[in-house]
Enzyme design. Structure first.
Site, PDB file in Angstrom:
ATOM      1  N   HIS A  16       0.855  -1.198   0.000  1.00 52.20           N
ATOM      2  CA  HIS A  16       0.000   0.000   0.000  1.00 52.20           C
ATOM      3  C   HIS A  16       0.889   1.246   0.000  1.00 52.20           C
ATOM      4  O   HIS A  16       1.276   1.754   1.053  1.00 52.20           O
ATOM      5  CB  HIS A  16      -0.914  -0.017   1.235  1.00 52.20           C
ATOM      6  N   HIS A  18       1.220   4.961  -2.204  1.00 51.12           N
ATOM      7  CA  HIS A  18       0.793   5.899  -3.255  1.00 51.12           C
ATOM      8  C   HIS A  18       2.042   6.585  -3.811  1.00 51.12           C
ATOM      9  O   HIS A  18       2.843   7.141  -3.033  1.00 51.12           O
ATOM     10  CB  HIS A  18      -0.150   6.953  -2.676  1.00 51.12           C
ATOM     11  N   HIS A  67       2.332  16.810  -6.776  1.00 54.87           N
ATOM     12  CA  HIS A  67       1.712  16.780  -8.109  1.00 54.87           C
ATOM     13  C   HIS A  67       2.344  17.833  -9.027  1.00 54.87           C
ATOM     14  O   HIS A  67       2.458  17.636 -10.228  1.00 54.87           O
ATOM     15  CB  HIS A  67       0.197  16.967  -7.997  1.00 54.87           C
ATOM     16  N   THR A  99      -1.143   4.764  -8.259  1.00 59.58           N
ATOM     17  CA  THR A  99      -1.153   6.189  -8.635  1.00 59.58           C
ATOM     18  C   THR A  99      -2.388   6.520  -9.467  1.00 59.58           C
ATOM     19  O   THR A  99      -2.906   5.672 -10.195  1.00 59.58           O
ATOM     20  CB  THR A  99       0.138   6.596  -9.369  1.00 59.58           C
ATOM     21  N   THR A 100      -2.831   7.760  -9.315  1.00 61.21           N
ATOM     22  CA  THR A 100      -4.016   8.226 -10.029  1.00 61.21           C
ATOM     23  C   THR A 100      -3.584   8.823 -11.362  1.00 61.21           C
ATOM     24  O   THR A 100      -2.829   9.812 -11.372  1.00 61.21           O
ATOM     25  CB  THR A 100      -4.715   9.342  -9.202  1.00 61.21           C
ATOM     26  N   LYS A 102      -3.346  11.198 -14.291  1.00 63.94           N
ATOM     27  CA  LYS A 102      -3.747  12.615 -14.338  1.00 63.94           C
ATOM     28  C   LYS A 102      -3.494  13.180 -15.719  1.00 63.94           C
ATOM     29  O   LYS A 102      -2.565  12.745 -16.390  1.00 63.94           O
ATOM     30  CB  LYS A 102      -2.920  13.421 -13.325  1.00 63.94           C
ATOM     31  N   HIS A 198      -9.951   1.531  -0.285  1.00 67.96           N
ATOM     32  CA  HIS A 198      -9.826   2.257   0.988  1.00 67.96           C
ATOM     33  C   HIS A 198     -11.202   2.202   1.651  1.00 67.96           C
ATOM     34  O   HIS A 198     -12.176   2.738   1.109  1.00 67.96           O
ATOM     35  CB  HIS A 198      -9.435   3.715   0.738  1.00 67.96           C
ATOM     36  N   GLU A 201     -11.896   4.340   6.550  1.00 64.63           N
ATOM     37  CA  GLU A 201     -10.847   5.277   6.983  1.00 64.63           C
ATOM     38  C   GLU A 201     -11.436   6.315   7.933  1.00 64.63           C
ATOM     39  O   GLU A 201     -10.752   6.850   8.797  1.00 64.63           O
ATOM     40  CB  GLU A 201     -10.336   6.000   5.732  1.00 64.63           C
ATOM     41  N   ASP A 278       2.113   6.531   2.576  1.00 65.93           N
ATOM     42  CA  ASP A 278       2.799   7.651   1.924  1.00 65.93           C
ATOM     43  C   ASP A 278       4.085   7.932   2.714  1.00 65.93           C
ATOM     44  O   ASP A 278       4.108   8.801   3.590  1.00 65.93           O
ATOM     45  CB  ASP A 278       1.910   8.911   1.957  1.00 65.93           C
TER      46      ASP A 278
END
Ligand code: 5GP
Length: 336
Positions: A16, A18, A67, A99-100, A102, A198, A201, A278
């Site tokens: 896990h 990111h 970012h 990762t997202t 983008k 997730h 949380e 993270d």
């Protein structure tokens, strides 16, 4: 007693992490130098602002800093290299990055994904580490983006199915409703992608129920799962990815002593895995998380080995790779 050398020397599994949150302050400085030249004053200031997290909202306000650094192909490629290198330095031998995808002025979502995937492939040639990727769906973004991401992943699968093994559902848990994202996640599952969700949380019992009913392959955080919900996940052998420092710094738990990891590990109600979430934002490493767990919950070295095996058992991997890693990860007395 903290036993960092033992766990630092052990080969580890990280499930896990990111990508943008895993850039350590040292790597951010290195990245800044490579991208913008020798003047690192701006980077020093970013690093100072990065690691003072004291709430979940505060944590989410940090990501735009990274970012910005990864908004070009060069920045993204360097950042991916540095993150993989940092995990390899910590003796992580198997890494699942998330990762997202983008889009921005410099890259389409496809460019973003291809850049990360190709960098993973190149990094595996130089670092002793196996890396897999879970593209993320951000629950704080538009729902259409989620389906877009799944379609993009399906387009990439014929070429990269050895690297992309699943989908991560993440983003600020106070934003967006899980049910809106179910069609995209269903489509991913129909194409045999594993789901890391997730879940729990924050304290949102009805959403947790909805997520459990929908199903998942691994549960991220699981902080606010009730005993019944935990038992339900446990009965399906769905592991909880516990991120100690992340939850303590975001104050979703009262402290390490009160972390749900302790109950889940001691009761064995469900499988549990230790992860970093993270590393950069929370200023930690996987070795530190294991050492903290050992110190706070009085774990033996055998307990640490058991946790490493739990990670391997629940990795989104082909069995052939799992067998290879089992040989690499097994402690000397494991009888492999
Ligand atoms: P990226 O996807 O940009 O590589 O990594 C940062 C992103 O991961 C954040 O913007 C957020 O969407 C997601 N993320 C990172 N840490 C957490 C976390 O602790 N909880 C949740 N729900 N999402 C996170």
């Amino acid at each position: 007693m903290v036993n960092l050398p033992y766990i630092k020397l052990r080969r580890k599994v990280e499930l896990h992490a990111h990508l943008n949150g895993s850039l350590s302050t040292e790597s951010i400085k290195e990245l800044g130098k490579k991208l913008y030249g020798a003047n690192t004053t701006a980077m020093e200031s970013i690093c100072k602002r990065l690691v003072d997290v004291d709430s979940l909202d505060h944590c989410f306000s940090k990501f735009p800093l990274m970012h910005e650094l990864t908004s070009t192909k060069r920045g993204l490629q360097l950042a991916t290299e540095l993150v993989i290198r940092d995990f390899a330095k910590d003796n992580v031998i198997y890494l699942e990055l998330r990762t997202t995808p983008k889009r921005n002025a410099a890259m389409s979502k496809m460019d973003y994904m291809v850049c990360v995937l190709e960098t993973i492939i190149e990094s595996m040639k130089t670092e002793k580490i196996l890396v897999r990727l879970l593209p993320s769906i951000d629950r704080a973004a538009d729902v259409a983006e989620a389906m877009d991401t799944v379609n993009l992943v399906l387009e990439l699968l014929p070429k990269y199915d050895n690297i992309i093994t699943g989908i991560d559902f993440s983003g600020n848990p106070k934003v967006g409703k899980f049910e809106y994202f179910m069609p995209a996640l269903t489509k991913a599952r129909q194409h045999h992608l594993k789901l890391a969700i997730h879940c729990g949380e924050i304290d949102n019992p009805s959403e947790i129920d909805q997520m459990i009913q929908f199903g998942m392959d691994r549960c991220g955080h699981g902080t606010f799962l009730s005993e019944t919900q935990l038992q339900e996940l446990g009965s399906k052998k769905i592991p909880i990815e516990c991120c100690l420092t992340s939850n303590v710094k975001c104050r979703t738990v009262n402290g390490y002593e009160d972390h749900h990891f302790k109950h889940i590990f001691n009761s064995k109600v469900a499988p549990v895995i230790l992860c970093t979430d993270d590393c950069g934002v929370f200023d930690t490493t996987l070795s530190k998380e294991f050492a903290l767990a050992q110190q706070i919950y009085n774990l033996t070295n055998d307990d640490l080995d058991y946790l490493l095996m739990m990670g391997l058992e629940n990795a989104f991997l082909e069995n052939r790779d799992r067998i290879y890693l089992l040989k690499e990860i097994s402690p000397p007395n494991y009888g492999i």
